[in-house]
Write a protein that holds these residues in place. Structure first.
Motif, mmCIF file in Angstrom:
data_model
loop_
_atom_site.group_PDB
_atom_site.id
_atom_site.type_symbol
_atom_site.label_atom_id
_atom_site.label_comp_id
_atom_site.label_asym_id
_atom_site.label_seq_id
_atom_site.Cartn_x
_atom_site.Cartn_y
_atom_site.Cartn_z
ATOM 1 N N ALA A 161 4.864 -18.466 5.986
ATOM 2 C CA ALA A 161 4.945 -17.010 6.141
ATOM 3 C C ALA A 161 4.999 -16.329 4.779
ATOM 4 N N PHE A 162 5.743 -16.910 3.836
ATOM 5 C CA PHE A 162 5.841 -16.314 2.505
ATOM 6 C C PHE A 162 4.497 -16.361 1.778
ATOM 7 N N ARG A 163 3.772 -17.428 1.977
ATOM 8 C CA ARG A 163 2.454 -17.531 1.332
ATOM 9 C C ARG A 163 1.522 -16.439 1.854
ATOM 10 N N SER A 164 1.611 -16.167 3.142
ATOM 11 C CA SER A 164 0.779 -15.110 3.726
ATOM 12 C C SER A 164 1.200 -13.737 3.209
ATOM 13 N N ARG A 165 2.492 -13.527 3.050
ATOM 14 C CA ARG A 165 2.979 -12.246 2.524
ATOM 15 C C ARG A 165 2.568 -12.057 1.065
ATOM 16 N N GLU A 166 2.614 -13.134 0.317
ATOM 17 C CA GLU A 166 2.155 -13.045 -1.076
ATOM 18 C C GLU A 166 0.671 -12.715 -1.135
ATOM 19 N N ALA A 167 -0.102 -13.298 -0.217
ATOM 20 C CA ALA A 167 -1.535 -12.995 -0.174
ATOM 21 C C ALA A 167 -1.769 -11.520 0.115
ATOM 22 N N GLY A 168 -0.954 -10.933 0.999
ATOM 23 C CA GLY A 168 -1.069 -9.504 1.286
ATOM 24 C C GLY A 168 -0.740 -8.655 0.077
ATOM 25 N N TYR A 169 0.304 -9.041 -0.662
ATOM 26 C CA TYR A 169 0.680 -8.339 -1.898
ATOM 27 C C TYR A 169 -0.468 -8.377 -2.909
ATOM 28 N N ARG A 170 -1.020 -9.557 -3.122
ATOM 29 C CA ARG A 170 -2.083 -9.711 -4.131
ATOM 30 C C ARG A 170 -3.371 -9.020 -3.701
ATOM 31 N N GLN A 171 -3.623 -8.992 -2.401
ATOM 32 C CA GLN A 171 -4.830 -8.322 -1.900
ATOM 33 C C GLN A 171 -4.823 -6.844 -2.268
ATOM 34 N N VAL A 172 -3.699 -6.173 -2.035
ATOM 35 C CA VAL A 172 -3.616 -4.742 -2.333
ATOM 36 C C VAL A 172 -3.669 -4.498 -3.839
ATOM 37 N N MET A 173 -2.994 -5.326 -4.611
ATOM 38 C CA MET A 173 -3.033 -5.178 -6.070
ATOM 39 C C MET A 173 -4.468 -5.296 -6.583
ATOM 40 N N ASN A 174 -5.212 -6.258 -6.063
ATOM 41 C CA ASN A 174 -6.606 -6.443 -6.477
ATOM 42 C C ASN A 174 -7.478 -5.271 -6.050
ATOM 43 N N GLU B 197 0.837 -1.200 0.000
ATOM 44 C CA GLU B 197 0.000 0.000 0.000
ATOM 45 C C GLU B 197 0.874 1.253 0.000
ATOM 46 N N TYR B 198 1.974 1.202 0.717
ATOM 47 C CA TYR B 198 2.919 2.318 0.736
ATOM 48 C C TYR B 198 3.457 2.594 -0.675
ATOM 49 N N LEU B 199 3.775 1.543 -1.421
ATOM 50 C CA LEU B 199 4.248 1.716 -2.797
ATOM 51 C C LEU B 199 3.175 2.366 -3.672
ATOM 52 N N VAL B 200 1.936 1.955 -3.479
ATOM 53 C CA VAL B 200 0.831 2.547 -4.242
ATOM 54 C C VAL B 200 0.710 4.037 -3.914
ATOM 55 N N THR C 153 2.361 1.838 -9.876
ATOM 56 C CA THR C 153 1.256 1.004 -10.378
ATOM 57 C C THR C 153 1.770 -0.313 -10.975
ATOM 58 N N LYS C 154 3.053 -0.351 -11.277
ATOM 59 C CA LYS C 154 3.688 -1.586 -11.764
ATOM 60 C C LYS C 154 4.562 -2.124 -10.633
ATOM 61 N N ILE C 155 3.962 -2.983 -9.814
ATOM 62 C CA ILE C 155 4.636 -3.473 -8.609
ATOM 63 C C ILE C 155 4.886 -4.966 -8.748
ATOM 64 N N GLY C 156 6.137 -5.360 -8.615
ATOM 65 C CA GLY C 156 6.511 -6.762 -8.740
ATOM 66 C C GLY C 156 6.726 -7.421 -7.382
ATOM 67 N N TYR C 157 7.046 -8.703 -7.432
ATOM 68 C CA TYR C 157 7.165 -9.513 -6.217
ATOM 69 C C TYR C 157 8.435 -10.348 -6.292
ATOM 70 N N LEU C 158 9.335 -10.156 -5.319
ATOM 71 C CA LEU C 158 10.537 -10.978 -5.193
ATOM 72 C C LEU C 158 10.184 -12.150 -4.293
ATOM 73 N N HIS D 117 -6.734 -2.224 -5.743
ATOM 74 C CA HIS D 117 -6.483 -1.033 -6.550
ATOM 75 C C HIS D 117 -6.615 -1.302 -8.050
ATOM 76 N N GLY D 118 -7.022 -2.511 -8.400
ATOM 77 C CA GLY D 118 -7.187 -2.845 -9.810
ATOM 78 C C GLY D 118 -5.883 -2.837 -10.584
ATOM 79 N N LEU D 119 -4.784 -3.182 -9.898
ATOM 80 C CA LEU D 119 -3.471 -3.186 -10.537
ATOM 81 C C LEU D 119 -3.102 -4.605 -10.959
ATOM 82 N N PRO D 120 -2.443 -4.756 -12.095
ATOM 83 C CA PRO D 120 -2.101 -6.104 -12.569
ATOM 84 C C PRO D 120 -0.891 -6.675 -11.838
#
Length: 334
Positions: A189-202, A168-171, A176-181, A204-207
């Motif tokens: 823990a990583f699966r939960s962090r990925e879920a948080g990343y995808r939640q915010v992208m969704n 959300e801070y990046l947004v 608007t073009k935010i990637g994931y390492l 804001h309607g970001l791909p």
């Protein structure tokens, strides 16, 4: 009618001295005999009310890809040891490796010791690893681990919300073009962090484009090498990356800089964990701060709480994290 050692002796066919030794976890009773005696004792309703004398901190190792080089876990260990000492208990540290030939014997000794309470560090544990711990005879709490199949008292980081806050801070900074390492060893823990990343992208309607995800190693050197492989084939890069850990972020940043990318001028990066050397990386790494010592201390307090003694309800405590703003994120205007 109160169940006594004589009754258990009659039911099992073993001598009273053998029964007594088995119930008190003394050496000299073979494993099969002890298990039979303990099973019959439990069926008859016999309870050994032994006083807890120590905290056994069990560090589970599956492959070492997360915990071997981590600076996160020593701080957690410090929190456990300090809190245990404050409460008058010694701490015994046990490393168990699932690939050791005597792994099952180690578990039996740990999980049948009624004089110890167990803090289980589950960072590297996968769902299938939890089954033997669910049958522990002594008191146990799970630290930095997640299990859906079995219920444990547990203390963990609120990974999903913390990751969502970082993205959300990046947004907010105009990205608007935010990637994931993405760490290649997919701990919970990583699966939960990925879920948080995808939640915010969704939201804001970001791909969350597949080509914006780089799957890299979980150590600095393997993150660096895998990131170079990703950059060799990348046709388009995002303007920012959220990383599963600081270690992954720092290794990947080094690769990006070698390929001529300026951070944050060309690409912004956010990590997770707030490891000490993130403050002196080039540039200093913006990250999610995890209260590591408090995690360990909270696990001990919960484990030894008088309220937990007779409670059958399991409690999951999530410790919140804070965002640390440094120099690895650029604000995009216009």
């Amino acid at each position: 009618m109160k169940v006594n050692i004589r009754k258990i002796s009659e039911e099992t066919g073993f001598s009273m001295s053998t029964v007594s030794n088995a119930l008190n976890r003394k050496k000299g009773v073979n494993k099969e005999t002890a298990e039979k005696i303990l099973k019959v004792a439990e069926e008859l309703g016999y309870r050994v009310d032994e006083e807890i004398t120590k905290i056994r901190f069990v560090i589970f190792r599956r492959n070492g890809l997360i915990i071997d080089d981590s600076t996160f876990h020593p701080s957690v260990i410090e929190g456990v040891e300090h809190q245990a000492k404050l409460m008058g208990y010694e701490t015994v540290f046990c490393y168990v490796d699932i690939h050791d030939p005597d792994y099952q014997e180690q578990l039996y000794d740990i999980l049948s010791d009624m004089q110890s309470a167990v803090v289980l560090l589950g960072t590297e544990m996968l769902e299938e690893d939890y089954e033997p711990y669910a049958g522990a005879k002594n008191r146990i709490i799970l630290l930095d681990g997640r299990c859906d199949k079995y219920a444990f008292d547990s203390v963990l980081v609120n990974d999903m919300d913390a990751a969502a806050g970082a993205v959300e801070y990046l947004v907010e900074k105009g990205h608007t073009k935010i990637g994931y390492l993405r760490g290649e060893f997919r701990i919970q823990a990583f699966r939960s962090r990925e879920a948080g990343y995808r939640q915010v992208m969704n939201q804001h309607g970001l791909p969350a484009k597949p080509e914006y995800t780089a799957t890299v190693g979980t150590k600095i050197e393997t993150a660096y090498q895998k990131m170079k492989e990703y950059l060799d084939h990348a046709k388009e890069l995002p303007t920012a990356f959220f990383a599963d850990t600081d270690v992954i972020a720092i290794g990947s940043m080094q690769a990006m800089k070698e390929y001529g990318y300026d951070i944050p001028g060309d690409i912004s990066v956010i990590g997770f964990d707030n490891v000490a050397y993130g403050m002196v990386s080039d540039p200093p790494l913006s990250t999610v701060h995890v209260y590591k010592q408090e995690l360990g201390a909270r696990a001990v307090r919960e484990l030894l709480s008088a309220d937990r003694t007779d409670s059958k309800a399991k409690v999951k405590i999530q410790v919140c994290a804070d965002f640390i703003e440094r120099g690895s994120v650029k604000e995009i205007t216009g």
